[in-house]
Scaffold this motif. Structure first.
Motif, PDB file in Angstrom:
ATOM      1  N   MET A  48       0.838  -1.202   0.000  1.00  0.00           N
ATOM      2  CA  MET A  48       0.000   0.000   0.000  1.00  0.00           C
ATOM      3  C   MET A  48       0.876   1.256   0.000  1.00  0.00           C
ATOM      4  O   MET A  48       0.890   2.032   0.937  1.00  0.00           O
ATOM      5  CB  MET A  48      -0.944  -0.017   1.206  1.00  0.00           C
ATOM      6  CG  MET A  48      -1.950  -1.146   1.181  1.00  0.00           C
ATOM      7  SD  MET A  48      -3.031  -1.122  -0.266  1.00  0.00           S
ATOM      8  CE  MET A  48      -3.917   0.402  -0.005  1.00  0.00           C
ATOM      9  N   THR A  49       1.616   1.434  -1.086  1.00  0.00           N
ATOM     10  CA  THR A  49       2.481   2.601  -1.207  1.00  0.00           C
ATOM     11  C   THR A  49       1.637   3.856  -1.401  1.00  0.00           C
ATOM     12  O   THR A  49       0.414   3.783  -1.613  1.00  0.00           O
ATOM     13  CB  THR A  49       3.464   2.431  -2.379  1.00  0.00           C
ATOM     14  OG1 THR A  49       2.701   2.253  -3.573  1.00  0.00           O
ATOM     15  CG2 THR A  49       4.385   1.244  -2.163  1.00  0.00           C
ATOM     16  N   THR A  52      -1.918   4.442  -3.326  1.00  0.00           N
ATOM     17  CA  THR A  52      -2.564   3.167  -3.651  1.00  0.00           C
ATOM     18  C   THR A  52      -3.879   3.050  -2.891  1.00  0.00           C
ATOM     19  O   THR A  52      -3.942   3.334  -1.702  1.00  0.00           O
ATOM     20  CB  THR A  52      -1.655   1.980  -3.282  1.00  0.00           C
ATOM     21  OG1 THR A  52      -0.413   2.119  -3.976  1.00  0.00           O
ATOM     22  CG2 THR A  52      -2.295   0.650  -3.660  1.00  0.00           C
ATOM     23  N   THR A  53      -4.934   2.642  -3.595  1.00  0.00           N
ATOM     24  CA  THR A  53      -6.216   2.381  -2.958  1.00  0.00           C
ATOM     25  C   THR A  53      -6.566   0.908  -3.140  1.00  0.00           C
ATOM     26  O   THR A  53      -6.087   0.256  -4.074  1.00  0.00           O
ATOM     27  CB  THR A  53      -7.339   3.246  -3.555  1.00  0.00           C
ATOM     28  OG1 THR A  53      -7.450   2.974  -4.953  1.00  0.00           O
ATOM     29  CG2 THR A  53      -7.069   4.728  -3.334  1.00  0.00           C
ATOM     30  N   ALA A  54      -7.400   0.393  -2.248  1.00  0.00           N
ATOM     31  CA  ALA A  54      -7.839  -1.001  -2.309  1.00  0.00           C
ATOM     32  C   ALA A  54      -9.349  -1.026  -2.495  1.00  0.00           C
ATOM     33  O   ALA A  54     -10.065  -0.219  -1.894  1.00  0.00           O
ATOM     34  CB  ALA A  54      -7.445  -1.729  -1.023  1.00  0.00           C
ATOM     35  N   LEU A  67      -5.698  -3.472  -6.159  1.00  0.00           N
ATOM     36  CA  LEU A  67      -4.872  -2.363  -5.698  1.00  0.00           C
ATOM     37  C   LEU A  67      -4.709  -1.424  -6.887  1.00  0.00           C
ATOM     38  O   LEU A  67      -4.274  -1.848  -7.960  1.00  0.00           O
ATOM     39  CB  LEU A  67      -3.508  -2.860  -5.226  1.00  0.00           C
ATOM     40  CG  LEU A  67      -3.526  -3.908  -4.116  1.00  0.00           C
ATOM     41  CD1 LEU A  67      -2.111  -4.359  -3.785  1.00  0.00           C
ATOM     42  CD2 LEU A  67      -4.238  -3.387  -2.882  1.00  0.00           C
ATOM     43  N   VAL A  68      -5.099  -0.162  -6.703  1.00  0.00           N
ATOM     44  CA  VAL A  68      -5.117   0.806  -7.801  1.00  0.00           C
ATOM     45  C   VAL A  68      -4.239   1.999  -7.438  1.00  0.00           C
ATOM     46  O   VAL A  68      -4.300   2.514  -6.319  1.00  0.00           O
ATOM     47  CB  VAL A  68      -6.565   1.276  -8.091  1.00  0.00           C
ATOM     48  CG1 VAL A  68      -6.589   2.319  -9.196  1.00  0.00           C
ATOM     49  CG2 VAL A  68      -7.450   0.096  -8.442  1.00  0.00           C
ATOM     50  N   ARG A  69      -3.427   2.402  -8.409  1.00  0.00           N
ATOM     51  CA  ARG A  69      -2.573   3.578  -8.250  1.00  0.00           C
ATOM     52  C   ARG A  69      -2.566   4.327  -9.577  1.00  0.00           C
ATOM     53  O   ARG A  69      -2.361   3.716 -10.632  1.00  0.00           O
ATOM     54  CB  ARG A  69      -1.157   3.154  -7.873  1.00  0.00           C
ATOM     55  CG  ARG A  69      -0.239   4.277  -7.483  1.00  0.00           C
ATOM     56  CD  ARG A  69       1.158   3.795  -7.048  1.00  0.00           C
ATOM     57  NE  ARG A  69       1.135   2.621  -6.190  1.00  0.00           N
ATOM     58  CZ  ARG A  69       1.653   1.415  -6.512  1.00  0.00           C
ATOM     59  NH1 ARG A  69       2.220   1.231  -7.687  1.00  0.00           N
ATOM     60  NH2 ARG A  69       1.603   0.422  -5.663  1.00  0.00           N
ATOM     61  N   ASP A  70      -2.796   5.618  -9.537  1.00  0.00           N
ATOM     62  CA  ASP A  70      -2.816   6.447 -10.751  1.00  0.00           C
ATOM     63  C   ASP A  70      -3.776   5.879 -11.792  1.00  0.00           C
ATOM     64  O   ASP A  70      -3.456   5.776 -12.983  1.00  0.00           O
ATOM     65  CB  ASP A  70      -1.409   6.585 -11.350  1.00  0.00           C
ATOM     66  CG  ASP A  70      -0.445   7.292 -10.406  1.00  0.00           C
ATOM     67  OD1 ASP A  70      -0.893   8.192  -9.673  1.00  0.00           O
ATOM     68  OD2 ASP A  70       0.748   6.929 -10.394  1.00  0.00           O
ATOM     69  N   VAL A  74      -2.612  -2.130 -10.100  1.00  0.00           N
ATOM     70  CA  VAL A  74      -1.211  -2.516  -9.928  1.00  0.00           C
ATOM     71  C   VAL A  74      -1.081  -3.838  -9.176  1.00  0.00           C
ATOM     72  O   VAL A  74       0.022  -4.361  -9.021  1.00  0.00           O
ATOM     73  CB  VAL A  74      -0.408  -1.418  -9.203  1.00  0.00           C
ATOM     74  CG1 VAL A  74      -0.329  -0.164 -10.070  1.00  0.00           C
ATOM     75  CG2 VAL A  74      -0.979  -1.111  -7.829  1.00  0.00           C
ATOM     76  N   CYS A  93       1.070  -8.887  -8.960  1.00  0.00           N
ATOM     77  CA  CYS A  93       1.399  -7.495  -9.289  1.00  0.00           C
ATOM     78  C   CYS A  93       2.344  -7.446 -10.488  1.00  0.00           C
ATOM     79  O   CYS A  93       3.017  -6.452 -10.719  1.00  0.00           O
ATOM     80  CB  CYS A  93       1.950  -6.748  -8.081  1.00  0.00           C
ATOM     81  SG  CYS A  93       3.258  -7.562  -7.190  1.00  0.00           S
TER      82      CYS A  93
END
Length: 103
Positions: A48-49, A52-54, A67-70, A74, A93
């Motif tokens: 969870m950098t 990052t959303t879950a 896991l979503v980022r931008d 991801v 991932c």
């Protein structure tokens, strides 16, 4: 996972949990597979950098987490359960295996 609550994540894991991460060598992860609640929960929190959303999702027709980022997926997470707790947790991932999520 969204709150990075290591204690809460540990509470969901079976005492003999195994965590398997398929990064395809594209993501820096711990030596995998990992065994035990502490190691598995720490690695899940590390995914969870920043940014990052879950979210809950159907992954290969089973309940899971994306896991979503931008605005890109991801990672995806699924699990097998034993005694009401996650006993085997799979994280993918590897960007090559997530292409269909990001069309």
């Amino acid at each position: 996972m969204a709150t990075k609550d290591d204690e809460a994540i540990r509470g969901l894991l079976h005492r003999a949990v195994t965590l398997v991460i398929d990064s395809g060598g594209h993501v820096d992860t711990a030596s995998i597979p990992l065994s035990g609640r502490s190691a598995a929960s720490s690695e899940l929190v590390a995914l969870m950098t920043e940014g990052t959303t879950a979210a809950l999702a159907s992954i290969n027709s089973v309940p899971g987490i994306t896991l979503v980022r931008d605005d890109r997926v991801v990672g995806v997470i699924t699990a097998d359960f034993r005694s009401g707790r996650m006993a085997t947790v799979w994280v993918v991932c590897n960007p090559e295996k997530l292409r269909h999520w990001n069309r």
